[in-house]
Scaffold this motif. Structure first.
Motif, mmCIF file in Angstrom:
data_model
loop_
_atom_site.group_PDB
_atom_site.id
_atom_site.type_symbol
_atom_site.label_atom_id
_atom_site.label_comp_id
_atom_site.label_asym_id
_atom_site.label_seq_id
_atom_site.Cartn_x
_atom_site.Cartn_y
_atom_site.Cartn_z
ATOM 1 N N GLY A 133 45.819 124.940 20.551
ATOM 2 C CA GLY A 133 46.582 125.918 19.771
ATOM 3 C C GLY A 133 47.020 125.398 18.417
ATOM 4 O O GLY A 133 47.306 124.211 18.248
ATOM 5 N N THR A 134 47.034 126.278 17.427
ATOM 6 C CA THR A 134 47.564 125.991 16.098
ATOM 7 C C THR A 134 48.381 127.186 15.633
ATOM 8 O O THR A 134 48.255 128.284 16.167
ATOM 9 C CB THR A 134 46.451 125.709 15.081
ATOM 10 O OG1 THR A 134 45.556 126.847 15.042
ATOM 11 C CG2 THR A 134 45.667 124.458 15.443
ATOM 12 N N ALA B 58 49.967 132.581 15.738
ATOM 13 C CA ALA B 58 49.464 131.534 16.636
ATOM 14 C C ALA B 58 48.016 131.835 17.008
ATOM 15 O O ALA B 58 47.646 132.994 17.208
ATOM 16 C CB ALA B 58 50.320 131.452 17.893
ATOM 17 N N THR B 59 47.205 130.792 17.100
ATOM 18 C CA THR B 59 45.791 130.940 17.440
ATOM 19 C C THR B 59 45.422 129.968 18.553
ATOM 20 O O THR B 59 45.782 128.788 18.501
ATOM 21 C CB THR B 59 44.898 130.669 16.217
ATOM 22 O OG1 THR B 59 45.236 131.582 15.169
ATOM 23 C CG2 THR B 59 43.426 130.840 16.562
ATOM 24 N N ALA B 60 44.713 130.463 19.563
ATOM 25 C CA ALA B 60 44.198 129.633 20.656
ATOM 26 C C ALA B 60 42.681 129.611 20.564
ATOM 27 O O ALA B 60 42.046 130.662 20.464
ATOM 28 C CB ALA B 60 44.652 130.177 22.003
ATOM 29 N N ARG B 61 42.095 128.408 20.600
ATOM 30 C CA ARG B 61 40.638 128.256 20.506
ATOM 31 C C ARG B 61 40.129 127.447 21.702
ATOM 32 O O ARG B 61 40.683 126.390 22.021
ATOM 33 C CB ARG B 61 40.246 127.532 19.214
ATOM 34 C CG ARG B 61 40.493 128.338 17.948
ATOM 35 C CD ARG B 61 40.030 127.573 16.713
ATOM 36 N NE ARG B 61 40.173 128.364 15.498
ATOM 37 C CZ ARG B 61 41.286 128.436 14.787
ATOM 38 N NH1 ARG B 61 42.361 127.757 15.174
ATOM 39 N NH2 ARG B 61 41.342 129.174 13.699
ATOM 40 N N THR C 87 35.756 132.556 22.524
ATOM 41 C CA THR C 87 36.170 133.173 21.262
ATOM 42 C C THR C 87 37.656 132.912 21.020
ATOM 43 O O THR C 87 38.457 132.987 21.957
ATOM 44 C CB THR C 87 35.929 134.694 21.298
ATOM 45 O OG1 THR C 87 34.558 134.947 21.625
ATOM 46 C CG2 THR C 87 36.252 135.333 19.960
ATOM 47 N N ALA C 88 38.013 132.598 19.787
ATOM 48 C CA ALA C 88 39.413 132.363 19.446
ATOM 49 C C ALA C 88 40.230 133.645 19.589
ATOM 50 O O ALA C 88 39.731 134.748 19.352
ATOM 51 C CB ALA C 88 39.520 131.825 18.020
#
Length: 245
Positions: free
Chosen positions: A210-211, A150-153, A135-136
């Motif tokens: 990451g984005t 920031a988002t980690a997927r 899960t992100a």
């Protein structure tokens, strides 16, 4: 006798020149910006007094601010950035800090046969993540009027089998359902061990991409993060029972 001074007017016309064309194949240089906290005393304190780990100031940037620029070609310099660009630069720094604060733990890995029970040479050994692992995760930070998220997927799961082979799965694997017949189930992430071993060391790694996005429409990619866990797996050979009728 009165004298009159001579007056001269000298002028010249500067003809515009065309900018030189960019060289083909020239490698691109990537630069990062770090807020320089001692802008008001830049010429007094010098570079040795920099404190890049100091928290971002909540004081508003007026006309602009000083930044230390580090580039991939090894150059470092201090530049003044006008206010119209400063929010995007601060947002990028916020994004990197937010990314580091995202809690990404080592993966919780399940297997079939279950951990602690023997696997068999030549039969599929299933690997899959516990529910909710794939899960992100997101973290947002703000300072003054500037924000970044920031988002980690999770991107892939890699299994080092301990036999000199590595397999890559593009997902969390398929959970084994003991209530269903084995013949009616299939795995998206499994490996057939080739040799018996009392305690085969298996390492499962999950790589996260990451984005980030932030104030003024800024955004981009962040470095990948990998978390791993290692555990023993016992593999035995199936024994055939021969009886005389």
């Amino acid at each position: 006798m009165a004298t009159q001074p001579f007056n001269y007017t000298i002028w010249a016309q500067d003809k515009p020149r065309k900018a030189p064309a960019a060289r083909a194949g020239k490698p691109k240089v990537a630069c990062s910006y770090q807020r320089w906290w001692y802008a008001h005393g830049l010429q007094k304190v010098g570079r040795e007094y920099a404190d890049p780990d100091r928290p971002l100031s909540t004081e508003p940037v007026k006309k602009g601010a000083w930044y230390e620029v580090k580039c991939s070609n090894g150059s470092r310099k201090i530049v003044w950035i006008a206010n119209k660009r400063a929010p995007a630069v601060i947002a990028e720094q916020l994004a990197h800090r937010a990314y580091k604060r995202i809690p990404i733990a080592p993966p919780q890995v399940l297997t079939a046969p279950p951990r602690g029970r023997d696997g068999l040479v030549g039969l599929p050994h299933w690997f899959y993540l516990a529910k909710g692992q794939w899960t992100a995760k997101t973290k947002r930070l703000r300072t003054g009027g500037v924000w970044a998220e920031a988002t980690a997927r999770p991107q892939r799961m890699t299994i080092d089998t301990g036999e000199g082979h590595t397999i890559t799965c593009n997902g969390p694997g398929t959970a084994y359902d003991p209530s269903r017949p084995a013949a009616r189930q299939s795995s998206t992430c499994s490996y057939r061990f080739q040799r018996p071993a009392n305690a085969r060391r298996v390492t499962v790694s999950v790589t996260w991409g990451g984005t980030w996005r932030g104030s003024g429409g800024a955004g981009g990619a962040l470095p990948a993060i990998t978390r791993s866990v290692t555990f023993p797996v016992r593999i035995v050979e199936a024994q055939a029972l021969v009886t005389k009728g």
